[in-house]
Each structure stands twice: as structure tokens, then as C-alpha cells.
Motif scaffolding. Structure first.
Motif, PDB file in Angstrom:
ATOM      1  N   GLY A 151       0.807  -1.205   0.000  1.00 47.92           N
ATOM      2  CA  GLY A 151       0.000   0.000   0.000  1.00 47.92           C
ATOM      3  C   GLY A 151       0.845   1.261   0.000  1.00 47.92           C
ATOM      4  N   ARG A 152       0.597   2.122   0.981  1.00 46.88           N
ATOM      5  CA  ARG A 152       1.305   3.403   1.054  1.00 46.88           C
ATOM      6  C   ARG A 152       2.801   3.229   1.309  1.00 46.88           C
ATOM      7  N   GLU A 153       3.197   2.076   1.842  1.00 48.46           N
ATOM      8  CA  GLU A 153       4.617   1.811   2.075  1.00 48.46           C
ATOM      9  C   GLU A 153       5.331   1.407   0.794  1.00 48.46           C
ATOM     10  N   GLY A 154       4.591   1.226  -0.283  1.00 48.55           N
ATOM     11  CA  GLY A 154       5.202   0.925  -1.570  1.00 48.55           C
ATOM     12  C   GLY A 154       5.443  -0.554  -1.792  1.00 48.55           C
ATOM     13  N   VAL A 155       6.529  -0.862  -2.471  1.00 46.10           N
ATOM     14  CA  VAL A 155       6.870  -2.233  -2.866  1.00 46.10           C
ATOM     15  C   VAL A 155       8.200  -2.595  -2.233  1.00 46.10           C
ATOM     16  N   LEU A 156       8.248  -3.773  -1.604  1.00 47.14           N
ATOM     17  CA  LEU A 156       9.467  -4.291  -0.992  1.00 47.14           C
ATOM     18  C   LEU A 156       9.953  -5.505  -1.771  1.00 47.14           C
ATOM     19  N   ALA A 157      11.265  -5.626  -1.918  1.00 51.37           N
ATOM     20  CA  ALA A 157      11.844  -6.797  -2.583  1.00 51.37           C
ATOM     21  C   ALA A 157      12.998  -7.329  -1.756  1.00 51.37           C
ATOM     22  N   PHE A 158      13.003  -8.632  -1.567  1.00 53.65           N
ATOM     23  CA  PHE A 158      14.053  -9.319  -0.827  1.00 53.65           C
ATOM     24  C   PHE A 158      14.790 -10.197  -1.842  1.00 53.65           C
ATOM     25  N   THR A 159      16.004  -9.777  -2.206  1.00 51.18           N
ATOM     26  CA  THR A 159      16.711 -10.377  -3.332  1.00 51.18           C
ATOM     27  C   THR A 159      18.189 -10.528  -3.012  1.00 51.18           C
ATOM     28  N   ASP A 160      18.951 -11.080  -3.984  1.00 47.04           N
ATOM     29  CA  ASP A 160      20.394 -11.185  -3.799  1.00 47.04           C
ATOM     30  C   ASP A 160      21.077  -9.825  -3.874  1.00 47.04           C
ATOM     31  N   GLU A 161      20.324  -8.787  -4.287  1.00 43.40           N
ATOM     32  CA  GLU A 161      20.851  -7.423  -4.282  1.00 43.40           C
ATOM     33  C   GLU A 161      20.563  -6.706  -2.973  1.00 43.40           C
ATOM     34  N   GLY A 162      19.918  -7.385  -2.045  1.00 44.67           N
ATOM     35  CA  GLY A 162      19.582  -6.797  -0.758  1.00 44.67           C
ATOM     36  C   GLY A 162      18.091  -6.606  -0.597  1.00 44.67           C
ATOM     37  N   VAL A 163      17.723  -5.890   0.464  1.00 41.49           N
ATOM     38  CA  VAL A 163      16.327  -5.591   0.756  1.00 41.49           C
ATOM     39  C   VAL A 163      16.050  -4.169   0.273  1.00 41.49           C
ATOM     40  N   LEU A 164      15.142  -4.046  -0.690  1.00 40.61           N
ATOM     41  CA  LEU A 164      14.876  -2.768  -1.342  1.00 40.61           C
ATOM     42  C   LEU A 164      13.423  -2.357  -1.131  1.00 40.61           C
ATOM     43  N   GLN A 165      13.214  -1.058  -1.055  1.00 43.20           N
ATOM     44  CA  GLN A 165      11.868  -0.500  -0.936  1.00 43.20           C
ATOM     45  C   GLN A 165      11.706   0.623  -1.951  1.00 43.20           C
ATOM     46  N   ALA A 166      10.623   0.566  -2.721  1.00 37.87           N
ATOM     47  CA  ALA A 166      10.331   1.609  -3.707  1.00 37.87           C
ATOM     48  C   ALA A 166       8.982   2.230  -3.385  1.00 37.87           C
ATOM     49  N   GLN A 167       8.940   3.559  -3.351  1.00 39.09           N
ATOM     50  CA  GLN A 167       7.703   4.274  -3.050  1.00 39.09           C
ATOM     51  C   GLN A 167       7.448   5.339  -4.108  1.00 39.09           C
ATOM     52  N   ALA A 168       6.279   5.278  -4.697  1.00 40.71           N
ATOM     53  CA  ALA A 168       5.831   6.325  -5.618  1.00 40.71           C
ATOM     54  C   ALA A 168       5.032   7.349  -4.825  1.00 40.71           C
ATOM     55  N   PRO A 169       4.894   8.569  -5.331  1.00 39.59           N
ATOM     56  CA  PRO A 169       4.030   9.542  -4.659  1.00 39.59           C
ATOM     57  C   PRO A 169       2.622   8.963  -4.497  1.00 39.59           C
ATOM     58  N   VAL A 170       2.032   9.176  -3.315  1.00 45.03           N
ATOM     59  CA  VAL A 170       0.697   8.639  -3.037  1.00 45.03           C
ATOM     60  C   VAL A 170      -0.332   9.338  -3.926  1.00 45.03           C
ATOM     61  N   GLN A 171      -1.170   8.540  -4.576  1.00 44.80           N
ATOM     62  CA  GLN A 171      -2.192   9.055  -5.479  1.00 44.80           C
ATOM     63  C   GLN A 171      -3.575   8.929  -4.832  1.00 44.80           C
ATOM     64  N   ARG A 172      -4.479   9.820  -5.191  1.00 44.42           N
ATOM     65  CA  ARG A 172      -5.874   9.637  -4.780  1.00 44.42           C
ATOM     66  C   ARG A 172      -6.489   8.611  -5.726  1.00 44.42           C
ATOM     67  N   ALA A 173      -6.869   7.464  -5.187  1.00 44.53           N
ATOM     68  CA  ALA A 173      -7.270   6.331  -6.013  1.00 44.53           C
ATOM     69  C   ALA A 173      -8.649   6.543  -6.637  1.00 44.53           C
ATOM     70  N   VAL A 174      -8.744   6.257  -7.917  1.00 48.19           N
ATOM     71  CA  VAL A 174     -10.025   6.146  -8.604  1.00 48.19           C
ATOM     72  C   VAL A 174     -10.563   4.731  -8.408  1.00 48.19           C
ATOM     73  N   ASN A 175      -9.717   3.732  -8.670  1.00 48.05           N
ATOM     74  CA  ASN A 175     -10.026   2.325  -8.409  1.00 48.05           C
ATOM     75  C   ASN A 175      -8.706   1.627  -8.122  1.00 48.05           C
ATOM     76  N   ALA A 176      -8.501   1.251  -6.873  1.00 49.80           N
ATOM     77  CA  ALA A 176      -7.228   0.648  -6.468  1.00 49.80           C
ATOM     78  C   ALA A 176      -7.181  -0.862  -6.681  1.00 49.80           C
ATOM     79  N   ALA A 177      -8.284  -1.469  -7.108  1.00 51.93           N
ATOM     80  CA  ALA A 177      -8.273  -2.916  -7.359  1.00 51.93           C
ATOM     81  C   ALA A 177      -7.281  -3.236  -8.477  1.00 51.93           C
ATOM     82  N   GLY A 178      -6.468  -4.265  -8.254  1.00 54.31           N
ATOM     83  CA  GLY A 178      -5.521  -4.697  -9.282  1.00 54.31           C
ATOM     84  C   GLY A 178      -4.185  -3.985  -9.243  1.00 54.31           C
ATOM     85  N   ALA A 179      -3.944  -3.121  -8.250  1.00 54.35           N
ATOM     86  CA  ALA A 179      -2.665  -2.408  -8.191  1.00 54.35           C
ATOM     87  C   ALA A 179      -1.500  -3.370  -7.981  1.00 54.35           C
ATOM     88  N   GLY A 180      -1.709  -4.399  -7.175  1.00 53.18           N
ATOM     89  CA  GLY A 180      -0.659  -5.396  -6.987  1.00 53.18           C
ATOM     90  C   GLY A 180      -0.387  -6.205  -8.241  1.00 53.18           C
TER      91      GLY A 180
END
Length: 311
Positions: A224-253
Motif C-alpha cells: 500500500g502506502r509503504e510501496g513495494v518491498l523486494a528481498f533479493t540477492d541485491e539486498g532488501v529494497l523498498q520503492a515508493q511512488a508519490p501517493v495518489q488519490r485512487a479512482v479504483n485501487a483494485a488490481g494495483a498489486g
């Protein structure tokens, strides 16, 4: 071509209301019909990213015909497996004043052992042309929990990487085959592995332990608002986009899954992959249809995505 498998498809009927008020009569000025089921939604997002995708899934009845028509409208190469019965109807209630959505699921489309073998045969047929396989979503009645493990094993024999997005017993069995990417959301991780603390530091520690315990090449969480986390051989990464006002949040994942397999197919690093995943996921909430993505929105959001490394 990216191949998607959807065992438990649905027709999403997105109903827009101002606010859900129990025990009252609420009037919806309009609704739209969209693709539902995680694998199908990944294909929808891929088309928004201007990519070729083939979508295999179980469908049936009137809603199944509508669903196939929706998918074909996007230019998706649909390979439906027609079954007796009726495809699920997912009423997605979007409250415009609160920018939130809820799902009301109706029905199910049971499968038999023969139906499962048909889907696996379709998988084998399309594998030679596929760069990635995405198998995602809940399993319908009659589908064994070993399904995603079998998909991964078949794809491995063909030398094709697989992303699995599932939860519960189906995910736990899939881990045994070590897919290239395991994708879940925060709540799915907690329920599957019996976690009780959903605060970000505790979640990161628990997810990192899961990745190491099962020797997973990559574990990706959408939070959600914390963005996307990845646990990989490159380390633990977190990516966050600016929070948007959702029109329809279904299917974002599912949009994030589409970006992951796309960028990994191009040879991107995990840092760059996650940057795109966050941007595509955020872009998907700006459209009315489930998992639909406008490439121009992605391009607009991408420069403002922040990627950090956890130590």
C-alpha cells in the motif's frame, strides 16, 4: 510474450457510489465491467505497458463470455478453457468520497482433475513462445493446492522463469519449487506465515527470514502506502511512488507483477525493476478499470519514485 494463468477468474463489475451507508438505499450513477482474476489482470496491465501477452484461464457461462470480450478488447491473446457453470461475478464497490474499494464476490466455477490437466497442457503448449510465466490468484473448488508447484516445475523444465502470486497452502507448496519471484501483499504474507506484527520493521525482518528459509531467488511484497518491498540477492529494497488519490485501487498489486516480469525480462537490476513496479502500481489506481494502466501516467510518476536499501 508473457504468459499468464488464471485459475479463478471473475468479471469485475465496478460500481461507483459516493459512500457506502448500511441499511439505506444507495444509488450508483454508473458501473463498468472489467477483467477480474489476478492472472488476467496482469495481462491487462501488460497491455497498458504495450507488451504482448497470452492469457489462459477457466471461464464459463454468460459472465465468462463478457470477460473474454473485455480481454480481447485490450488486444490480449486469450486462450479460454470453457467449463460448465458460470464465471464468478466480483462487484467492486468504489466509494468516490473516501477513495476506497470493497469486493463482493458472487459464485464460483468448480474444476475437475481433467480441467486441471487441460490447463497444464495449455501451459506446455504456450511455453516455447513465453519469456515469463505469471500464475496468480486464489484457486477454485476442485483445484489441488499443488497447482502452482506443478506450474513452476513444468516451466523450469522448459527453462522459463515464473512469478507466483498466491496465498495459504497453495503458496506454501509453490515455495518447494522455488519460483523466480514470489509475489504477495502484506496481509497475504502475514496470514500465510502466521505473523502478528504488521509494522514495517517487523514485516521486513519476517519477510527476509522467509526468503532465506526457503532459499527464494526473490520475494516481493506490495504494501500500500509503504510501496513495494523486494528481498533479493541485491539486498532488501523498498520503492515508493508519490501517493495518489485512487479512482479504483483494485488490481494495483497485479500491475506491479506485470512491471516486475517486464523489467526482469529486459535484464534490469532489482533496484530499477522495483522503481518501475512502484510507478506502474501507482498509475493503475488512476484508472476506473481494474489493473488498467496508461503508459503516460507511468512515465509521469517514474522520476518521483524513491528507492531505498534496508540494512
Amino acid at each position: 510474450m508473457i504468459l499468464t494463468l488464471t485459475a479463478n477468474a471473475a468479471l469485475d463489475r465496478v460500481i461507483f457510489i459516493e459512500e457506502f451507508v448500511p441499511t439505506t438505499t444507495m444509488r450508483a450513477p454508473r458501473f463498468i465491467e472489467c477483467a477480474g482474476g489476478k492472472g488476467f489482470d496482469v495481462s491487462v496491465a501488460l497491455r497498458g505497458l504495450r507488451l504482448q501477452t497470452t492469457a489462459v484461464g477457466f471461464v464459463g457461462g454468460y459472465y465468462g463470455k463478457l470477460l473474454v470480450s473485455v480481454l480481447q478488447h485490450y488486444g490480449i491473446d486469450v486462450d479460454p478453457i470453457w467449463l460448465p457453470g458460470e464465471t464468478r461475478l466480483a462487484n467492486v464497490i468504489v466509494e468516490t468520497t473516501r477513495a476506497r474499494h470493497s469486493h463482493l464476490m458472487i459464485g464460483s466455477l468448480p474444476v475437475t482433475a481433467a480441467d486441471v490437466e487441460t490447463m497444464l497442457a495449455r501451459l506446455r503448449f504456450h511455453l516455447p513462445a513465453a519469456t515469463w510465466v505469471v500464475a496468480a490468484g486464489s484457486l477454485p473448488p476442485g483445484m489441488p493446492s499443488s497447482f502452482y508447484r506443478l506450474v513452476t516445475e513444468i516451466a523450469h523444465v522448459a527453462g522459463k522463469p515464473v512469478l507466483i502470486d498466491a496465498t495459504g497452502a497453495a503458496m506454501l507448496e509453490a515455495l518447494e519449487a522455488r519460483p523466480a519471484v514470489i509475489k504477495m501483499n502484506q496481509d497475504e504474507l502475514m496470514s500465510t506465515f502466521g505473523l502478528s506484527n504488521g509494522e514495517l520493521p517487523a514485516l521486513i525482518a519476517a519477510a527476509h527470514k522467509v526468503q532465506q528459509t526457503y532459499r527464494l531467488p526473490a520475494l516481493v511484497l506490495t504494501c500500500g502506502r509503504e510501496g513495494v518491498l523486494a528481498f533479493t540477492d541485491e539486498g532488501v529494497l523498498q520503492a515508493q511512488a508519490p501517493v495518489q488519490r485512487a479512482v479504483n485501487a483494485a488490481g494495483a498489486g497485479d500491475a506491479a507483477s506485470a512491471a516486475i516480469v517486464w523489467r526482469r525480462s529486459l535484464g534490469d537490476s532489482w533496484s530499477d525493476t522495483l522503481r518501475w513496479a512502484a510507478a506502474v502500481s501507482a498509475a493503475s489506481v488512476l484508472t476506473e478499470c481494474t489493473a488498467e494502466v496508461r503508459y503516460t501516467d507511468v512515465e509521469h510518476l517514474l522520476p518521483d519514485v524513491r528507492v531505498t536499501t534496508w540494512t
